[in-house]
Scaffold this active site. Structure first.
Site, PDB file in Angstrom:
ATOM      1  N   CYS A  78     -22.325 -39.489 -48.580  1.00  0.00           N
ATOM      2  CA  CYS A  78     -21.331 -39.503 -47.510  1.00  0.00           C
ATOM      3  C   CYS A  78     -20.892 -40.941 -47.256  1.00  0.00           C
ATOM      4  O   CYS A  78     -21.738 -41.826 -47.087  1.00  0.00           O
ATOM      5  CB  CYS A  78     -21.935 -38.907 -46.235  1.00  0.00           C
ATOM      6  SG  CYS A  78     -20.862 -39.031 -44.791  1.00  0.00           S
ATOM      7  N   CYS A 126     -20.536 -33.387 -43.332  1.00  0.00           N
ATOM      8  CA  CYS A 126     -21.851 -34.014 -43.446  1.00  0.00           C
ATOM      9  C   CYS A 126     -22.704 -33.585 -42.262  1.00  0.00           C
ATOM     10  O   CYS A 126     -22.274 -33.688 -41.114  1.00  0.00           O
ATOM     11  CB  CYS A 126     -21.691 -35.533 -43.470  1.00  0.00           C
ATOM     12  SG  CYS A 126     -23.266 -36.427 -43.402  1.00  0.00           S
ATOM     13  N   CYS A 149     -14.626 -27.893 -52.454  1.00  0.00           N
ATOM     14  CA  CYS A 149     -13.433 -28.664 -52.805  1.00  0.00           C
ATOM     15  C   CYS A 149     -13.351 -29.840 -51.836  1.00  0.00           C
ATOM     16  O   CYS A 149     -13.055 -29.659 -50.649  1.00  0.00           O
ATOM     17  CB  CYS A 149     -12.220 -27.742 -52.681  1.00  0.00           C
ATOM     18  SG  CYS A 149     -10.709 -28.424 -53.350  1.00  0.00           S
TER      19      CYS A 149
END
Length: 160
Positions: A78, A126, A149
């Site tokens: 992330c 996240c 995606c």
């Protein structure tokens, strides 16, 4: 103005309000996420475009991510908090124009319903900082049948 025109205008205004107003992510005051920054801290940490995607649930243009063609072995973290999210072994070419994976790492992401733009989708973010990553669809390869995606701008690739 007839009733049909009024209803179409009202529906478009509602969709535009969702699109142009800051998301709940950007307004988290008493967030339950482990990593929490103020709006100003996020804006200092991210570029304007990264902020738009990761904190206001925007999206990047298809085909624009450098990570789309990344083929090396490694992990995708992330960009907001460096949490490992996806292993490169689960990445595949979905031919959609966005980096796609069929599975996240354990305890890395969370999902929520996204009913914007007159469709139902599953948003993926996240789990540690809440940054918007993209959407999950049910048209991916086995073994999961899922397509995560993702916006490449929300990710950092870390080679093995």
């Amino acid at each position: 103005m007839n009733r049909r025109h009024f209803l179409v205008t009202a529906a478009c205004a509602a969709a535009a309000a969702k699109y142009f107003s800051p998301s709940l992510i950007a307004q988290e005051a008493g967030s339950t996420f482990e990593v929490v920054y103020t709006k100003e801290e996020w804006q200092a940490k991210l570029t304007n475009f990264e902020y738009k995607v990761m904190r206001e649930e925007g999206t990047e243009r298809p085909g624009s991510s450098d990570l789309l063609d990344e083929k090396r072995v490694g992990v995708y973290d992330c960009k907001g908090c460096d949490l490992p999210l996806y292993d490169s072994s689960t990445k595949y070419d979905s031919r959609t124009g966005w980096p796609s994976f069929y599975q996240s790492l354990p305890n890395a992401v969370e999902t929520k319903a996204d009913n914007s733009f007159f469709m139902s989708r599953t948003e993926v973010h996240c789990r540690r900082c809440g940054s918007h990553l993209g959407h999950i669809f049910n048209d991916g390869p086995q073994p999961t049948g899922k397509r995560h995606c993702l916006n490449g701008v929300s990710l950092v690739f870390r080679p093995a």
